[in-house]
Motif scaffolding. Structure first.
Motif, PDB file in Angstrom:
ATOM      1  N   GLN A 198     -11.732  13.823  -5.743  1.00  0.00           N
ATOM      2  CA  GLN A 198     -11.359  13.693  -4.078  1.00  0.00           C
ATOM      3  C   GLN A 198      -9.744  13.524  -5.042  1.00  0.00           C
ATOM      4  N   SER A 234      -6.361  15.964  -4.668  1.00  0.00           N
ATOM      5  CA  SER A 234      -5.475  15.641  -2.839  1.00  0.00           C
ATOM      6  C   SER A 234      -5.352  14.803  -2.873  1.00  0.00           C
ATOM      7  N   VAL A 235      -5.674  13.708  -3.041  1.00  0.00           N
ATOM      8  CA  VAL A 235      -5.018  12.717  -2.307  1.00  0.00           C
ATOM      9  C   VAL A 235      -3.731  12.591  -3.039  1.00  0.00           C
ATOM     10  N   VAL A 295      -1.949  14.973  -4.160  1.00  0.00           N
ATOM     11  CA  VAL A 295      -0.850  15.864  -3.589  1.00  0.00           C
ATOM     12  C   VAL A 295      -0.318  15.428  -2.289  1.00  0.00           C
ATOM     13  N   GLY A 296      -1.287  14.652  -1.873  1.00  0.00           N
ATOM     14  CA  GLY A 296      -0.830  14.463  -0.042  1.00  0.00           C
ATOM     15  C   GLY A 296       0.318  13.177  -0.285  1.00  0.00           C
ATOM     16  N   ALA A 297      -0.077  12.396  -1.374  1.00  0.00           N
ATOM     17  CA  ALA A 297       0.757  10.903  -1.648  1.00  0.00           C
ATOM     18  C   ALA A 297       2.067  11.593  -2.001  1.00  0.00           C
ATOM     19  N   PHE A 346      -3.276   7.224  -8.704  1.00  0.00           N
ATOM     20  CA  PHE A 346      -4.312   7.359  -8.607  1.00  0.00           C
ATOM     21  C   PHE A 346      -5.278   7.272  -9.791  1.00  0.00           C
ATOM     22  N   MET A 358       0.629  -1.639   0.435  1.00  0.00           N
ATOM     23  CA  MET A 358       0.151   0.029  -0.073  1.00  0.00           C
ATOM     24  C   MET A 358       1.462   0.940  -0.019  1.00  0.00           C
ATOM     25  N   ARG A 397      -4.682   2.085  -3.906  1.00  0.00           N
ATOM     26  CA  ARG A 397      -5.050   3.002  -2.942  1.00  0.00           C
ATOM     27  C   ARG A 397      -5.585   3.635  -2.243  1.00  0.00           C
ATOM     28  N   VAL A 398      -6.619   3.942  -3.174  1.00  0.00           N
ATOM     29  CA  VAL A 398      -7.768   4.785  -1.909  1.00  0.00           C
ATOM     30  C   VAL A 398      -9.074   4.583  -2.806  1.00  0.00           C
ATOM     31  N   ALA A 399     -10.442   4.637  -2.438  1.00  0.00           N
ATOM     32  CA  ALA A 399     -11.848   4.177  -3.106  1.00  0.00           C
ATOM     33  C   ALA A 399     -11.925   5.638  -4.147  1.00  0.00           C
ATOM     34  N   SER A 400     -12.139   5.905  -5.447  1.00  0.00           N
ATOM     35  CA  SER A 400     -12.469   6.891  -5.633  1.00  0.00           C
ATOM     36  C   SER A 400     -14.475   6.375  -6.335  1.00  0.00           C
ATOM     37  N   GLY A 401     -14.450   7.490  -6.940  1.00  0.00           N
ATOM     38  CA  GLY A 401     -15.876   7.638  -7.403  1.00  0.00           C
ATOM     39  C   GLY A 401     -17.252   8.265  -7.778  1.00  0.00           C
ATOM     40  N   ALA A 407     -12.534   0.523  -4.749  1.00  0.00           N
ATOM     41  CA  ALA A 407     -12.565   0.204  -3.587  1.00  0.00           C
ATOM     42  C   ALA A 407     -11.156  -0.463  -2.475  1.00  0.00           C
ATOM     43  N   THR A 408     -10.554   0.177  -1.856  1.00  0.00           N
ATOM     44  CA  THR A 408      -9.700  -0.578  -0.841  1.00  0.00           C
ATOM     45  C   THR A 408     -10.312  -1.765   0.155  1.00  0.00           C
TER      46      THR A 408
END
Lengths: 300, 318
Positions: free
Chosen positions: A141, A144-145, A147-149, A84, A75, A133-137, A124-125
């Motif tokens: 969003q 942002s995720v 950029v954080g990663a 992503f 992960m 690595r992250v849920a999306s839909g 989905a994770t």
């Protein structure tokens, strides 16, 4: 039900840049497109249009550009390039590319959108599908995720790159512009974002529904480095990604505005918002598969 | 009724700031984000010590929640800081998809919860946040009662895997929790053993429950007072043990009746041990401007309200 094809990869870290020719990538892309139309046909639901349009980008990233380790899936992805998918509804292309690059068995594509599957309608994770690595839909969003990663990578002194794909209609979400302001301000220069500029959204052309206008000017005004390319031709897409990589580490995030055709590869699906979220019927599937010929079909 | 000596009154948000500062020293994976409220959240000390581990997001809470989710990928433990209203209602979908459903190890730290925010009024006085957060699968919900407990909770959640909502507030309140008391997520604390009624309180209402306990003792009523700092997961065993002993229950919280601690305990009792219950909470209303004490009195969230609820519930006891 299935046999894995030659595209299903080994468990070693991908460094395939020297190994995949454009001709080979085109074959993989055709196979991925076959997967997409068969997956959505099998459950009479899902999103073929955007999936077909973004196939070339995901094939380029996973089979040529990214350094990544499909197995064992980690992960945190330290030392790996990360991708992503913000426009999670194009999960069919994501699942096909993940499976065919070795994250999970290609045969599992047959479970798409079915009960008890790891291949949820939107990524989905929660079901622990390797590669997600992250849920999306819910839109808007993913930037942002990502950029954080990317900032986590900097804290970890990890020099690998974060990639993220958004739809163009998705840019109507306000959160995208919060992230677009933030990333240049914080000099997040280990990030390459793509916008799938197919000009379509569910209710019609983006310029009719909620005009995006001059996206290059907008992102440049936000202090991004902006590149533009045809997203459905490897001959232009690959050099653009290489150029984007050459701009990493220069204090700015990089945005690639990628012109694509929704439904690319299947003539009756191309360029129309009508195939955003509609599955082909039996007859349409046969026509699509005839158009998506591969030298050595490896359908699941 | 036990005595609860204290030497100072402090705000719970300062307990958060102190806990975060200590985490800055002890846990290199802890990072902090703030949406333009560093002073209000008391995050200055952490930032001074660890500027490279702090991210000023500006007035962009949705982006902050997404950034926090992304920072966990790579092993960071992000603590987000803003007011409770902007930590929950404003960003519910971001928390739902990118944090809770994605199982991300984000600590959502929320100050200025409830009516005691005071004069800013109802736009900022969220009274629905516990309910919003507890409805999310995988979310832990914590509402400590004073400075020391908030500090301990802040430190504890860094080692507690998974998304956490940590709620605290602005006013100074008596700091009576022992400074060395270990914070155990999900474990209620019996403050006073009693036989006549169980009072389950959370957050700022814990001290009000202690004050109520003294008033009740003067009336000859022996109240059991329990601090339920963790609303989810709920300490069902402790709650049922106490309720089975006293046979009547009062809950107290600075939150809407719908969706709060009382709602969780009512569900538990209805399933396991139906008993008379009264709730001290805001009854389907927004707040308004005023001093914290004025508001707590007007909306029935003080010791007199708890005493009245006890008398009512004891009259219903069979």
């Amino acid at each position: 039900m299935s046999q894995d094809t030659s595209f299903a990869a080994s468990s070693e870290t991908h460094t395939p840049a020297a190994t995949k020719s454009v001709a080979e990538l085109k074959q993989i892309a055709a196979q991925v497109r076959r997967d997409i139309v068969r997956m959505v046909h099998a459950v009479n639901s899902g999103h073929p249009g955007g999936s077909l349009g973004c196939t070339d980008l995901l094939v380029a990233l996973y089979f040529k550009v990214m350094k990544h380790t499909p197995q064992p899936f980690d992960m945190d992805g330290i030392g790996q390039d990360l991708f992503f998918l913000s426009n999670g509804h194009i999960s069919p292309v994501f699942y096909s590319v993940l499976a065919r690059s070795g994250y999970f068995p290609v045969s599992e594509l047959a479970t798409f959108r079915k009960l008890n599957s790891r291949l949820q309608g939107h990524p989905a994770t929660h079901e622990h599908l390797p590669g997600i690595r992250v849920a999306s839909g819910s839109l808007g969003q993913g930037l942002s995720v990502a950029v954080g990663a990317a900032q986590a990578k900097k804290l970890n002194n990890d020099s690998s790159t974060v990639f993220v794909l958004m739809g163009d209609g998705e840019l109507q979400e306000g959160q995208v512009w919060e992230a677009a302001l933030y990333a240049p301000h914080h000099k997040v220069d280990n990030l390459i974002a793509f916008v799938d500029r197919n000009g379509q959204q569910i209710d019609g052309p983006t310029e009719k529904i909620g005009g995006l206008g001059d996206l290059r000017a907008k992102f440049e005004a936000f202090n991004w480095r902006v590149l533009e390319t045809d997203g459905n031709q490897f001959e232009t897409l690959l050099p653009t990604i290489e150029e984007a990589q050459s701009l990493l580490g220069q204090g700015q995030p990089i945005m690639v505005l990628m012109d694509t055709q929704m439904g690319f590869g299947v003539d009756f699906m191309m360029g129309s918002h009508k195939w955003h979220g509609v599955a082909p019927n039996n007859e349409q599937l046969e026509i699509a598969l005839q158009q998506l010929a591969v030298e050595e079909a490896g359908d699941y | 009724m036990k005595d609860f000596p204290y030497t100072e009154s402090k705000d719970t948000r300062s307990g958060f700031g102190a806990g975060l500062q200590e985490l800055g020293r002890t846990n290199p994976n802890v990072v902090a984000l703030c949406a333009d409220l560093i002073g209000s959240l008391k995050m200055d000390a952490f930032i001074k010590d660890n500027p490279e581990r702090f991210f000023q997001v500006g007035i962009a809470e949705a982006n902050m929640m997404g950034l926090a989710a992304g920072l966990t990928i790579g092993g960071k433990i992000p603590f987000t800081g803003t007011f409770a209203n902007f930590s929950t209602g404003r960003v519910y979908d971001q928390i739902r998809q990118s944090i809770a459903y994605s199982g991300k190890n984000v600590k959502i730290c929320a100050s200025h919860a409830g009516l005691t925010l005071g004069e800013d009024g109802a736009t900022h006085q969220i009274l629905e946040d516990i309910g919003l957060m507890k409805m999310l699968p995988h979310m832990t919900v914590i509402n400590p009662c004073d400075y020391n407990q908030t500090k301990a909770a802040t430190i504890a959640i860094a080692d507690y895997e998974g998304p956490v909502y940590l709620r605290f507030g602005r006013p100074v309140v008596p700091n009576f929790t022992p400074a060395d008391q270990k914070f155990e997520v999900g474990k209620g604390i019996v403050l006073n053993e009693g036989a006549d009624v169980s009072i389950f309180a959370t957050g700022h209402l814990v001290w009000k429950a202690i004050l109520a306990g003294k008033l009740l003792a003067e009336k000859g009523i022996d109240a059991e007072i329990i601090n339920i700092h963790t609303i989810k997961p709920l300490d069902a065993q402790l709650i049922l043990e106490s309720a089975r002993k006293t046979r009547c229950v009062v809950t107290a919280e600075e939150h809407q009746m719908n969706g709060g601690l009382g709602d969780s305990i009512a569900q538990l009792l209805a399933r396991e041990e139906p008993l008379p219950l009264e709730m001290v909470a805001v009854n389907d209303s927004f707040g308004e401007s005023g001093t914290p004490d004025q508001l707590m009195e007007k909306y029935g969230l003080n010791e007199q309200a708890i005493v009245a609820a006890v008398e009512k519930v004891m009259a219903r006891r069979k």
